[in-house]
Motif scaffolding. Structure first.
Motif, PDB file in Angstrom:
ATOM      1  N   SER A 276       0.404  -1.181  -1.020  1.00  0.00           N
ATOM      2  CA  SER A 276       0.823  -1.420   0.356  1.00  0.00           C
ATOM      3  C   SER A 276       0.735  -2.897   0.713  1.00  0.00           C
ATOM      4  O   SER A 276       1.621  -3.448   1.370  1.00  0.00           O
TER       5      SER A 276
ATOM      6  N   THR B 235      -3.702   1.167  -1.574  1.00  0.00           N
ATOM      7  CA  THR B 235      -3.884   0.016  -0.696  1.00  0.00           C
ATOM      8  C   THR B 235      -3.318  -1.246  -1.327  1.00  0.00           C
ATOM      9  O   THR B 235      -2.661  -2.055  -0.651  1.00  0.00           O
TER      10      THR B 235
ATOM     11  N   THR C 269     -11.828  -4.044   3.144  1.00  0.00           N
ATOM     12  CA  THR C 269     -11.030  -3.024   2.471  1.00  0.00           C
ATOM     13  C   THR C 269     -11.761  -2.384   1.297  1.00  0.00           C
ATOM     14  O   THR C 269     -11.664  -1.178   1.068  1.00  0.00           O
TER      15      THR C 269
ATOM     16  N   VAL D 264     -10.839  -1.280  -4.308  1.00  0.00           N
ATOM     17  CA  VAL D 264      -9.675  -1.173  -3.434  1.00  0.00           C
ATOM     18  C   VAL D 264      -8.710  -0.223  -4.131  1.00  0.00           C
ATOM     19  O   VAL D 264      -8.375  -0.425  -5.302  1.00  0.00           O
TER      20      VAL D 264
END
Length: 369
Positions: free
Chosen positions: A161, A158, A174, A154
């Motif tokens: 976020s 990401t 993801t 990941v």
């Protein structure tokens, strides 16, 4: 991941002898001899001694990196790891159906029937130096004594976020495939520990070309050479040749812009719309670029330079198959290699040894394409 667990190798012991297994990556097999690595046709970019073992790392076509660990005394390969270099050309992994940067952890779980297993002494989730996360899902390979591990990641963006938004997404959707590891069970237990936790519904897996219904039907079938007719193009481009753009992502082609333009002026000769431009870089050394007459987009060919001497090619307009012949000074061998070029991606589909290096002085037809 650049062999994420290299630091743990200092505690290695010699693994007991075992049968050579068919799990392989880039033509190199776990359980095989170190000499198999010579078929890669290039020098290692890094070498490190760890206890009785040696780790060698190689750059592959498409920008990926292969890490090979072998026992110095016996030459037996005990560990292989392929790390994605981030380029589209290297997206196809050695596990059929899985693509680096695209296949998600959820898809891996669905394909393999479970979440796999984890080693208690190796965390199943590990922070990466850039602030992302790496996840490790391992599976025993049927009838082999090896364990395959799929590393998904990941990105740091990401992760940031998710923290900022306070959301709780499905990490399986993801995390995307970043690396594939295959190692001898006995060896892995020396670096990751012998205690394991298996997920519900866990079962061992088949490695492509080694599992039920996937092995070649016979030695003769395994040696069948790819034919141009097996890789047809949908159509042949007959339009005006587009002008190549050497800005942005294509800036690295700028030094060869004259050669590319002159080569494209001849018109397409490969895979329906491409010109093949080959030019010298010294005695016995050459490089190859293919460029689309339809779009103007240039692409690098994954063979050439000093690691692939006396490079010659065979191709035709109505086929995606590229046959390449090249010699390796390191191994003293002449190699014939076959590539499929589709959607801007080179996929190596077969490789065979022709003979000693001087066999490459003959053309492809003489050596039997």
């Amino acid at each position: 991941m650049k062999q994420l667990f290299a630091a743990a190798l200092s505690a290695l012991v010699i693994s007991p002898a075992s049968t050579a297994f068919a799990q392989s990556m880039s033509g190199v097999s776990v359980g095989g001899d170190r000499q198999q690595v010579d078929s890669i046709g290039s020098r290692p970019v890094a070498t490190e001694a760890m206890g009785p073992h040696t780790i060698e790392k190689y750059k592959l076509s498409g920008g990926n990196e292969l890490s090979v660990t072998y026992h110095r005394a016996s030459g037996k390969i005990v560990y292989l790891e392929t790390d994605w270099g981030g380029e589209t050309a290297g997206a196809f992994s050695d596990f059929e159906g899985f693509k680096f940067g695209k296949t998600t952890l959820s898809e891996i779980r669905a394909k393999l029937g479970s979440n796999g297993m984890s080693f208690k002494e190796r965390p199943p989730v590990t922070p990466t130096p850039d602030g992302g996360l790496a996840l490790f899902n391992s599976y025993e390979v049927n009838g082999s004594g090896t364990i395959a591990t799929f590393v998904t990641s990941v990105s740091a963006v990401t992760v940031k976020s998710i923290k900022e938004k306070g959301s709780n997404p499905n990490v399986g959707d993801t995390a995307k495939l970043e690396a594939v590891i295959v190692g001898e069970k006995d060896y892995l237990e020396t670096i990751w520990g012998s205690d394991k936790t298996k997920s519900p519904n866990y079962s061992a897996i088949d490695w492509p070309w080694n599992g039920s219904g996937q092995a070649p039907k016979s030695p003769q079938a395994a040696l069948t050479k790819p034919e141009a007719a097996d890789f047809p193009v949908e159509r042949v481009y007959r339009g005006k040749t587009a002008k190549p753009d050497f800005a942005g992502k294509n800036a690295h082609f700028r030094d060869f812009r004259t050669r590319i333009r002159e080569g494209m002026a001849v018109g397409p000769g490969f895979a329906g719309e491409f010109s093949v431009i080959q030019f010298g870089c010294g005695t016995g050394c050459s490089a190859v670029i293919v460029a689309s007459n339809k779009t103007g987009q240039p692409y690098s060919f994954p063979r050439g330079g000093e690691d692939n001497m006396y490079l010659t090619l065979k191709y035709q307009l109505d086929s995606r198959l590229m046959v390449s012949q090249w010699g390796s000074y390191d191994s003293g061998k002449c190699i014939m290699e076959y590539f499929d070029f589709a959607n801007g991606i080179w996929s190596a589909i077969a490789k065979r040894e022709i003979g000693p290096l001087d066999a490459c002085y003959k053309d492809i037809e003489e050596n039997g394409p």
